[in-house]
Design an enzyme around this catalytic site. Structure first.
Site, PDB file in Angstrom:
ATOM      1  N   CYS A 154       8.272   3.515   5.226  1.00 54.55           N
ATOM      2  CA  CYS A 154       7.326   3.271   4.137  1.00 54.55           C
ATOM      3  C   CYS A 154       8.017   3.138   2.781  1.00 54.55           C
ATOM      4  CB  CYS A 154       6.304   4.413   4.051  1.00 54.55           C
ATOM      5  SG  CYS A 154       7.048   6.030   3.763  1.00 54.55           S
TER       6      CYS A 154
ATOM      7  N   CYS B 111      -3.045   4.881   9.543  1.00 56.39           N
ATOM      8  CA  CYS B 111      -1.750   4.340   9.971  1.00 56.39           C
ATOM      9  C   CYS B 111      -1.035   5.244  10.973  1.00 56.39           C
ATOM     10  CB  CYS B 111      -0.859   4.114   8.754  1.00 56.39           C
ATOM     11  SG  CYS B 111      -1.564   2.963   7.559  1.00 56.39           S
TER      12      CYS B 111
ATOM     13  N   CYS C  95      -0.619   8.782   6.790  1.00 52.74           N
ATOM     14  CA  CYS C  95      -2.007   8.488   6.443  1.00 52.74           C
ATOM     15  C   CYS C  95      -2.822   8.279   7.721  1.00 52.74           C
ATOM     16  CB  CYS C  95      -2.080   7.243   5.570  1.00 52.74           C
ATOM     17  SG  CYS C  95      -1.365   7.454   3.921  1.00 52.74           S
TER      18      CYS C  95
ATOM     19  N   CYS D  57       0.834  -1.205   0.000  1.00 55.43           N
ATOM     20  CA  CYS D  57       0.000   0.000   0.000  1.00 55.43           C
ATOM     21  C   CYS D  57       0.866   1.251   0.000  1.00 55.43           C
ATOM     22  CB  CYS D  57      -0.928  -0.006   1.212  1.00 55.43           C
ATOM     23  SG  CYS D  57      -2.132   1.343   1.246  1.00 55.43           S
ATOM     24  N   CYS D  58       1.899   1.259   0.846  1.00 58.34           N
ATOM     25  CA  CYS D  58       2.817   2.404   0.891  1.00 58.34           C
ATOM     26  C   CYS D  58       3.494   2.612  -0.461  1.00 58.34           C
ATOM     27  CB  CYS D  58       3.874   2.197   1.969  1.00 58.34           C
ATOM     28  SG  CYS D  58       3.305   2.437   3.659  1.00 58.34           S
TER      29      CYS D  58
END
Length: 232
Positions: A227, A202, A199, A116-117
């Site tokens: 990340c 997170c 985010c 996702c990162c």
């Protein structure tokens, strides 16, 4: 960047002077990445105060930011009348990730979180850095043990550019003092013990005596808390 300029930038302790010297003595593309954290806000103010036009400011909008991040983004643009270029994730990559794994799949494994990162941050960053020869960051030594090993000017072999960390030896109090002295807008989540803000899903506030990075990906092992934007 020649050795004389590297040595000169390493010796300069004043932020505004260092940015001026870099902008006046380096003719290739220079960029500054901001996430609107307090360090980045300090650098943005210094660039605007000196009307430095040849350093491009950009940000990565992951699509999962806190509302407060957009508020300070807007305030910054209005206060300094400065252009901040936005980079976004590729639609198809996000759609495939969510459709295959779920909207909050990053909680399920480190691998899915890093994927996702990569989609939301690393891939857009790579596009933002294309053609750049100097990348200015807000990294500080006291943010983590790894960052304590950095130099003010680092060669990024993977991206084939120099990283300039002008706030490397600043303390958190130095940053806060600069913000207050110069009336710099900042993310109000910092007032609620959000130290390192990424985010929304997170990031959480840290507790007293917790590590600077404790509020990021708190469900993971401490050693995995990067990340991919900065490997240190």
């Amino acid at each position: 960047m020649n050795l004389d300029l590297i040595n000169r930038l390493n010796e300069i302790t004043d932020l505004q002077e260092s940015l001026l010297v870099l902008s006046q003595n380096f003719n290739e593309k220079i960029v500054f990445s901001t996430s609107f954290g307090i360090e980045d806000q300090v650098i943005t103010q210094a660039l605007a105060f000196n009307n430095i036009q040849n350093i491009e400011i950009f940000t990565l909008d992951t699509g999962r930011l806190f509302p407060e991040a957009y508020t300070v983004w807007d305030k910054t643009k209005l206060q300094y009348n400065t252009k901040i270029k936005a980079y976004y994730p590729e639609n198809e990559a996000i759609e495939n990730y969510v459709n295959n794994n779920g909207i909050n799949a990053f909680y399920n494994s480190t691998e899915l979180r890093k994927e996702c990162c990569f989609i939301r941050k690393v891939a857009p960053l790579n596009r933002a850095l294309q053609g750049s020869k100097v990348w200015i960051t807000g990294l500080r030594a006291e943010q983590s043990d790894n960052r304590n090993q950095l130099n003010k000017i680092e060669w990024d072999e993977q991206r084939q550019l120099f990283k300039f960390n002008p706030l490397l030896h600043w303390t958190t109090q130095d940053v806060v003092d600069y913000l207050q002295k110069n009336g710099v807008p900042y993310n109000t989540l910092h007032d609620q013990n959000y130290v390192s803000i990424g985010c929304a899903p997170c990031t959480r506030a840290i507790k007293p005596n917790e590590d600077f990075r404790a509020g990021r990906w708190w469900w993971e092992d401490q050693s995995k808390k990067e990340c991919g934007l900065h490997q240190s």
